[in-house]
Write an enzyme that holds these catalytic residues in place. Structure first.
Site, PDB file in Angstrom:
ATOM      1  N   PRO A 129       0.825  -1.210   0.000  1.00  0.00           N
ATOM      2  CA  PRO A 129       0.000   0.000   0.000  1.00  0.00           C
ATOM      3  C   PRO A 129       0.860   1.261   0.000  1.00  0.00           C
ATOM      4  O   PRO A 129       1.888   1.296   0.685  1.00  0.00           O
ATOM      5  CB  PRO A 129      -0.816  -0.102   1.298  1.00  0.00           C
ATOM      6  CG  PRO A 129      -0.308  -1.267   2.049  1.00  0.00           C
ATOM      7  CD  PRO A 129       0.592  -2.067   1.163  1.00  0.00           C
ATOM      8  N   ILE A 130       0.468   2.263  -0.810  1.00  0.00           N
ATOM      9  CA  ILE A 130       1.335   3.447  -0.935  1.00  0.00           C
ATOM     10  C   ILE A 130       1.124   4.432   0.212  1.00  0.00           C
ATOM     11  O   ILE A 130       0.059   4.458   0.824  1.00  0.00           O
ATOM     12  CB  ILE A 130       1.173   4.176  -2.293  1.00  0.00           C
ATOM     13  CG1 ILE A 130      -0.286   4.566  -2.533  1.00  0.00           C
ATOM     14  CG2 ILE A 130       1.697   3.353  -3.441  1.00  0.00           C
ATOM     15  CD1 ILE A 130      -0.448   5.503  -3.707  1.00  0.00           C
ATOM     16  N   ASP A 133      14.875   2.795   4.679  1.00  0.00           N
ATOM     17  CA  ASP A 133      13.941   2.175   3.722  1.00  0.00           C
ATOM     18  C   ASP A 133      14.659   1.619   2.484  1.00  0.00           C
ATOM     19  O   ASP A 133      14.482   0.438   2.151  1.00  0.00           O
ATOM     20  CB  ASP A 133      12.847   3.180   3.304  1.00  0.00           C
ATOM     21  CG  ASP A 133      11.873   3.489   4.429  1.00  0.00           C
ATOM     22  OD1 ASP A 133      12.244   3.310   5.600  1.00  0.00           O
ATOM     23  OD2 ASP A 133      10.745   3.925   4.142  1.00  0.00           O
ATOM     24  N   SER A 170       7.662   3.447  -1.414  1.00  0.00           N
ATOM     25  CA  SER A 170       8.478   4.376  -2.223  1.00  0.00           C
ATOM     26  C   SER A 170       9.871   3.805  -2.467  1.00  0.00           C
ATOM     27  O   SER A 170      10.386   3.853  -3.591  1.00  0.00           O
ATOM     28  CB  SER A 170       8.618   5.728  -1.514  1.00  0.00           C
ATOM     29  OG  SER A 170       7.361   6.247  -1.220  1.00  0.00           O
ATOM     30  N   GLY A 180       3.768   3.773   5.200  1.00  0.00           N
ATOM     31  CA  GLY A 180       4.798   3.380   6.174  1.00  0.00           C
ATOM     32  C   GLY A 180       5.393   2.011   5.930  1.00  0.00           C
ATOM     33  O   GLY A 180       6.192   1.534   6.728  1.00  0.00           O
ATOM     34  N   LEU A 181       4.997   1.360   4.821  1.00  0.00           N
ATOM     35  CA  LEU A 181       5.506   0.011   4.565  1.00  0.00           C
ATOM     36  C   LEU A 181       6.572   0.008   3.457  1.00  0.00           C
ATOM     37  O   LEU A 181       6.870  -1.028   2.877  1.00  0.00           O
ATOM     38  CB  LEU A 181       4.356  -0.945   4.221  1.00  0.00           C
ATOM     39  CG  LEU A 181       3.338  -1.170   5.348  1.00  0.00           C
ATOM     40  CD1 LEU A 181       2.231  -2.132   4.889  1.00  0.00           C
ATOM     41  CD2 LEU A 181       3.992  -1.716   6.620  1.00  0.00           C
TER      42      LEU A 181
HETATM   43  C1  MEV Z   1      10.226   6.082   7.482  1.00  0.00           C
HETATM   44  O1  MEV Z   1       9.945   4.789   6.990  1.00  0.00           O
HETATM   45  C2  MEV Z   1      11.026   6.012   8.732  1.00  0.00           C
HETATM   46  C3  MEV Z   1      11.433   7.360   9.349  1.00  0.00           C
HETATM   47  O2  MEV Z   1      12.241   7.042  10.466  1.00  0.00           O
HETATM   48  C4  MEV Z   1      12.204   8.215   8.361  1.00  0.00           C
HETATM   49  C5  MEV Z   1      13.590   7.656   8.020  1.00  0.00           C
HETATM   50  O3  MEV Z   1      14.142   6.866   8.777  1.00  0.00           O
HETATM   51  O4  MEV Z   1      14.112   8.082   6.986  1.00  0.00           O
HETATM   52  C6  MEV Z   1      10.225   8.140   9.830  1.00  0.00           C
END
Ligand code: MEV
Length: 284
Positions: free
Chosen positions: A86-87, A137, A94, A90-91
Protein backbone atom coordinates in the site's frame (compact mmCIF):
# COMPACT_ATOMS: atom_id res chain seq x y z
CA UNK A 1 13.41 -6.84 -17.70
CA UNK A 2 11.50 -7.24 -14.44
CA UNK A 3 12.90 -6.61 -10.96
CA UNK A 4 11.11 -6.74 -7.63
CA UNK A 5 11.90 -5.35 -4.18
CA UNK A 6 10.20 -5.86 -0.82
CA UNK A 7 8.43 -3.42 1.46
CA UNK A 8 9.61 -3.06 5.02
CA UNK A 9 8.30 -2.83 8.52
CA UNK A 10 9.92 -0.82 11.29
CA UNK A 11 9.35 -2.80 14.48
CA UNK A 12 10.96 -0.18 16.72
CA UNK A 13 12.88 3.05 16.24
CA UNK A 14 11.27 5.15 13.49
CA UNK A 15 12.17 8.84 13.64
CA UNK A 16 14.83 8.21 16.31
CA UNK A 17 16.79 6.44 13.55
CA UNK A 18 16.96 9.72 11.59
CA UNK A 19 19.08 10.97 14.54
CA UNK A 20 21.35 7.90 14.56
CA UNK A 21 19.50 5.90 17.22
CA UNK A 22 18.96 2.19 16.60
CA UNK A 23 15.89 0.83 14.80
CA UNK A 24 14.83 -2.80 14.28
CA UNK A 25 13.60 -3.21 10.72
CA UNK A 26 12.65 -6.13 8.50
CA UNK A 27 11.73 -6.73 4.86
CA UNK A 28 8.19 -8.06 4.47
CA UNK A 29 6.56 -10.44 2.02
CA UNK A 30 4.84 -7.70 0.01
CA UNK A 31 6.72 -6.69 -3.13
CA UNK A 32 6.82 -4.06 -5.84
CA UNK A 33 7.51 -5.32 -9.38
CA UNK A 34 8.95 -3.01 -11.99
CA UNK A 35 9.14 -3.91 -15.66
CA UNK A 36 11.50 -1.91 -17.87
CA UNK A 37 11.27 -1.92 -21.69
CA UNK A 38 13.49 0.00 -24.12
CA UNK A 39 11.60 2.79 -25.88
CA UNK A 40 12.11 6.05 -27.78
CA UNK A 41 10.27 8.05 -25.08
CA UNK A 42 10.00 8.08 -21.30
CA UNK A 43 6.76 6.57 -20.03
CA UNK A 44 5.87 5.59 -16.46
CA UNK A 45 2.74 3.48 -15.95
CA UNK A 46 1.41 2.87 -12.44
CA UNK A 47 -1.90 2.93 -10.53
CA UNK A 48 -1.12 6.65 -9.97
CA UNK A 49 -1.35 7.36 -13.69
CA UNK A 50 0.53 7.31 -16.99
CA UNK A 51 3.16 10.03 -17.24
CA UNK A 52 6.50 10.92 -18.73
CA UNK A 53 9.23 11.81 -16.19
CA UNK A 54 7.02 13.61 -13.68
CA UNK A 55 8.33 14.74 -10.30
CA UNK A 56 4.83 15.37 -8.93
CA UNK A 57 3.00 12.15 -9.80
CA UNK A 58 5.96 9.74 -9.93
CA UNK A 59 8.69 11.49 -7.88
CA UNK A 60 10.68 8.40 -6.84
CA UNK A 61 10.74 6.74 -10.27
CA UNK A 62 11.45 10.08 -11.98
CA UNK A 63 14.42 10.83 -9.73
CA UNK A 64 15.58 7.20 -10.09
CA UNK A 65 15.60 7.73 -13.88
CA UNK A 66 17.48 11.02 -13.56
CA UNK A 67 20.08 9.38 -11.31
CA UNK A 68 20.41 6.41 -13.67
CA UNK A 69 20.92 8.79 -16.61
CA UNK A 70 24.06 10.03 -14.81
CA UNK A 71 25.43 6.49 -15.25
CA UNK A 72 24.08 5.42 -18.66
CA UNK A 73 22.89 7.59 -21.50
CA UNK A 74 19.30 6.54 -22.23
CA UNK A 75 16.87 8.33 -24.52
CA UNK A 76 13.70 6.55 -23.52
CA UNK A 77 12.26 3.69 -21.52
CA UNK A 78 8.85 2.38 -20.53
CA UNK A 79 8.41 1.56 -16.85
CA UNK A 80 5.46 -0.50 -15.66
CA UNK A 81 4.84 -0.66 -11.90
CA UNK A 82 2.77 -3.24 -10.07
CA UNK A 83 2.87 -3.34 -6.32
CA UNK A 84 1.37 -5.30 -3.43
CA UNK A 85 2.57 -2.62 -1.01
CA UNK A 86 0.00 0.00 0.00
CA UNK A 87 1.33 3.45 -0.93
CA UNK A 88 2.18 6.26 1.51
CA UNK A 89 1.48 3.89 4.41
CA UNK A 90 4.80 3.38 6.17
CA UNK A 91 5.51 0.01 4.56
CA UNK A 92 8.28 1.20 2.28
CA UNK A 93 6.42 1.37 -1.04
CA UNK A 94 8.48 4.38 -2.22
CA UNK A 95 11.81 2.71 -1.58
CA UNK A 96 10.66 -0.59 -3.03
CA UNK A 97 9.68 1.06 -6.32
CA UNK A 98 12.93 3.06 -6.37
CA UNK A 99 15.16 0.06 -5.72
CA UNK A 100 13.29 -2.22 -8.15
CA UNK A 101 13.44 0.48 -10.86
CA UNK A 102 17.20 0.94 -10.48
CA UNK A 103 17.79 -2.84 -10.50
CA UNK A 104 15.65 -3.36 -13.62
CA UNK A 105 17.34 -0.42 -15.42
CA UNK A 106 20.77 -1.71 -14.44
CA UNK A 107 20.06 -5.16 -15.89
CA UNK A 108 18.30 -3.90 -19.03
CA UNK A 109 21.09 -1.44 -19.88
CA UNK A 110 23.96 -3.65 -18.69
CA UNK A 111 25.16 -1.22 -16.01
CA UNK A 112 26.08 -4.13 -13.69
CA UNK A 113 25.26 -2.22 -10.51
CA UNK A 114 25.99 -4.10 -7.27
CA UNK A 115 23.44 -4.11 -4.45
CA UNK A 116 25.66 -1.64 -2.59
CA UNK A 117 25.57 0.72 -5.61
CA UNK A 118 21.81 0.28 -6.00
CA UNK A 119 21.38 1.20 -2.33
CA UNK A 120 23.58 4.30 -2.72
CA UNK A 121 21.55 5.53 -5.72
CA UNK A 122 18.22 4.79 -3.99
CA UNK A 123 19.50 6.67 -0.96
CA UNK A 124 20.24 9.71 -3.17
CA UNK A 125 16.74 9.45 -4.65
CA UNK A 126 15.25 9.41 -1.14
CA UNK A 127 17.19 12.59 -0.36
CA UNK A 128 16.13 14.15 -3.71
CA UNK A 129 12.47 13.64 -2.77
CA UNK A 130 12.43 13.93 1.03
CA UNK A 131 15.47 16.08 1.78
CA UNK A 132 16.06 14.20 5.03
CA UNK A 133 16.02 10.56 6.09
CA UNK A 134 18.00 7.76 7.69
CA UNK A 135 18.30 5.62 4.56
CA UNK A 136 16.65 2.70 6.33
CA UNK A 137 13.94 2.17 3.72
CA UNK A 138 16.19 1.87 0.63
CA UNK A 139 18.62 -0.26 2.66
CA UNK A 140 16.01 -2.85 3.63
CA UNK A 141 14.40 -2.88 0.17
CA UNK A 142 17.80 -3.59 -1.35
CA UNK A 143 19.26 -6.13 1.04
CA UNK A 144 16.12 -7.75 2.53
CA UNK A 145 16.24 -9.66 5.82
CA UNK A 146 16.16 -8.04 9.26
CA UNK A 147 18.59 -5.46 10.55
CA UNK A 148 19.55 -3.10 13.30
CA UNK A 149 19.95 0.18 11.49
CA UNK A 150 22.00 2.45 11.13
CA UNK A 151 24.67 0.10 12.50
CA UNK A 152 23.74 -2.44 9.80
CA UNK A 153 23.83 -5.47 12.07
CA UNK A 154 21.95 -8.41 10.58
CA UNK A 155 19.56 -10.18 12.96
CA UNK A 156 17.44 -13.28 12.66
CA UNK A 157 13.83 -12.26 13.04
CA UNK A 158 11.10 -14.58 11.83
CA UNK A 159 7.80 -13.13 12.91
CA UNK A 160 4.23 -12.94 11.74
CA UNK A 161 2.68 -9.53 12.27
CA UNK A 162 -0.77 -8.13 11.73
CA UNK A 163 -0.99 -4.75 10.04
CA UNK A 164 -3.88 -2.31 10.02
CA UNK A 165 -3.81 0.27 7.25
CA UNK A 166 -5.07 3.70 8.27
CA UNK A 167 -4.86 6.57 5.78
CA UNK A 168 -2.13 7.89 3.48
CA UNK A 169 0.32 10.61 4.50
CA UNK A 170 3.69 11.97 3.41
CA UNK A 171 6.84 10.79 5.20
CA UNK A 172 8.50 14.15 4.43
CA UNK A 173 5.85 16.09 6.40
CA UNK A 174 6.15 13.83 9.44
CA UNK A 175 9.96 13.91 9.44
CA UNK A 176 9.82 17.73 9.26
CA UNK A 177 7.32 17.80 12.13
CA UNK A 178 9.71 15.89 14.38
CA UNK A 179 12.62 18.11 13.25
CA UNK A 180 10.59 21.19 14.32
CA UNK A 181 9.78 19.70 17.71
CA UNK A 182 13.46 18.85 18.17
CA UNK A 183 14.41 22.43 17.31
CA UNK A 184 12.06 23.70 20.03
CA UNK A 185 12.66 21.06 22.74
CA UNK A 186 16.07 19.66 21.82
CA UNK A 187 17.02 18.17 25.21
CA UNK A 188 13.60 16.62 25.80
CA UNK A 189 13.33 15.09 22.33
CA UNK A 190 16.91 13.75 22.43
CA UNK A 191 16.01 11.89 25.67
CA UNK A 192 12.96 10.38 24.00
CA UNK A 193 15.17 9.22 21.11
CA UNK A 194 17.55 7.67 23.67
CA UNK A 195 14.63 5.80 25.26
CA UNK A 196 13.53 4.52 21.83
CA UNK A 197 17.11 3.38 21.17
CA UNK A 198 16.97 1.33 24.38
CA UNK A 199 13.64 -0.19 23.35
CA UNK A 200 15.23 -1.44 20.12
CA UNK A 201 18.10 -2.92 22.09
CA UNK A 202 15.82 -4.63 24.60
CA UNK A 203 13.60 -6.07 21.87
CA UNK A 204 16.48 -8.19 20.53
CA UNK A 205 16.50 -10.64 23.40
CA UNK A 206 13.11 -10.79 24.97
CA UNK A 207 9.95 -12.87 25.28
CA UNK A 208 6.97 -12.17 23.02
CA UNK A 209 5.18 -10.79 26.06
CA UNK A 210 7.97 -8.28 26.67
CA UNK A 211 8.08 -7.49 22.96
CA UNK A 212 4.42 -6.45 23.19
CA UNK A 213 5.13 -4.30 26.21
CA UNK A 214 7.90 -2.58 24.23
CA UNK A 215 5.39 -1.99 21.40
CA UNK A 216 3.19 -0.22 23.94
CA UNK A 217 6.03 1.93 25.29
CA UNK A 218 7.32 2.84 21.81
CA UNK A 219 3.82 3.86 20.70
CA UNK A 220 3.55 6.14 23.77
CA UNK A 221 6.86 7.79 22.84
CA UNK A 222 5.78 8.24 19.22
CA UNK A 223 2.72 10.01 20.57
CA UNK A 224 5.02 12.20 22.66
CA UNK A 225 6.96 13.34 19.57
CA UNK A 226 3.76 14.22 17.75
CA UNK A 227 3.51 11.54 15.07
CA UNK A 228 0.39 9.93 16.45
CA UNK A 229 -2.92 11.82 16.42
CA UNK A 230 -6.25 11.67 18.27
CA UNK A 231 -7.62 9.49 15.44
CA UNK A 232 -4.69 7.07 15.60
CA UNK A 233 -4.82 7.03 19.41
CA UNK A 234 -8.47 6.04 19.12
CA UNK A 235 -7.63 3.10 16.82
CA UNK A 236 -4.82 2.04 19.17
CA UNK A 237 -7.06 2.31 22.28
CA UNK A 238 -9.82 0.30 20.58
CA UNK A 239 -7.39 -2.52 19.78
CA UNK A 240 -5.94 -2.42 23.27
CA UNK A 241 -9.47 -2.98 24.60
CA UNK A 242 -9.50 -6.24 22.64
CA UNK A 243 -6.15 -7.23 24.13
CA UNK A 244 -3.88 -6.28 21.19
CA UNK A 245 -0.74 -4.21 21.57
CA UNK A 246 -0.10 -2.06 18.50
CA UNK A 247 2.14 0.76 17.40
CA UNK A 248 2.62 2.98 14.38
CA UNK A 249 5.16 1.65 11.93
CA UNK A 250 6.98 4.18 9.74
CA UNK A 251 6.52 7.93 9.79
CA UNK A 252 3.09 8.01 11.46
CA UNK A 253 0.39 10.65 11.00
CA UNK A 254 -1.61 7.81 9.41
CA UNK A 255 0.05 4.98 7.55
CA UNK A 256 -0.14 1.66 9.38
CA UNK A 257 -0.11 0.22 12.87
CA UNK A 258 1.19 -3.27 13.59
CA UNK A 259 1.14 -5.90 16.34
CA UNK A 260 2.36 -9.46 16.88
CA UNK A 261 0.17 -12.06 15.19
CA UNK A 262 -0.52 -14.87 17.64
CA UNK A 263 -3.33 -16.61 15.77
CA UNK A 264 -5.83 -13.80 16.27
CA UNK A 265 -5.94 -10.50 14.41
CA UNK A 266 -8.08 -7.39 14.52
CA UNK A 267 -10.87 -6.99 11.98
CA UNK A 268 -9.66 -5.38 8.74
CA UNK A 269 -6.02 -6.26 9.35
CA UNK A 270 -3.72 -8.40 7.20
CA UNK A 271 -0.78 -10.60 8.16
CA UNK A 272 2.78 -10.12 6.91
CA UNK A 273 5.91 -12.20 7.40
CA UNK A 274 9.27 -10.63 8.19
CA UNK A 275 12.71 -11.51 6.76
CA UNK A 276 11.77 -11.34 3.07
CA UNK A 277 14.36 -11.45 0.27
CA UNK A 278 15.83 -8.17 -1.00
CA UNK A 279 15.84 -6.86 -4.56
CA UNK A 280 15.97 -9.51 -7.29
CA UNK A 281 15.40 -10.08 -10.97
CA UNK A 282 12.14 -11.86 -11.80
CA UNK A 283 12.02 -14.32 -14.66
CA UNK A 284 8.68 -13.18 -16.03
C1 MEV B 1 10.23 6.08 7.48
O1 MEV B 1 9.94 4.79 6.99
C2 MEV B 1 11.03 6.01 8.73
C3 MEV B 1 11.43 7.36 9.35
O2 MEV B 1 12.24 7.04 10.47
C4 MEV B 1 12.20 8.22 8.36
C5 MEV B 1 13.59 7.66 8.02
O3 MEV B 1 14.14 6.87 8.78
O4 MEV B 1 14.11 8.08 6.99
C6 MEV B 1 10.23 8.14 9.83
Amino acid sequence: MIASAPGKIILFGEHAVVYSRRALVSAIDLRCRVEVKRSTEFKIISPLGVTSIDFKIHPYVSFALERFKEIREINGVEILIRSDIPIASGLGSSSAVTVATIKALSEEFNAGLSDEEIFEIARKVEMDVQGRGSGVDPFISTFGGSWIFPKKIKVDLSLELFVVKLWERATKTMVEKVANLRRRYGDVVEKIFDAIDQITLKSLNCSLEDFEELIYINQSLLRAIGVSSPEIDEVVAKMEKFGFRVKITGAGGGGCVYGLFKGKKPEGSFVVKTNAEGVRIENS
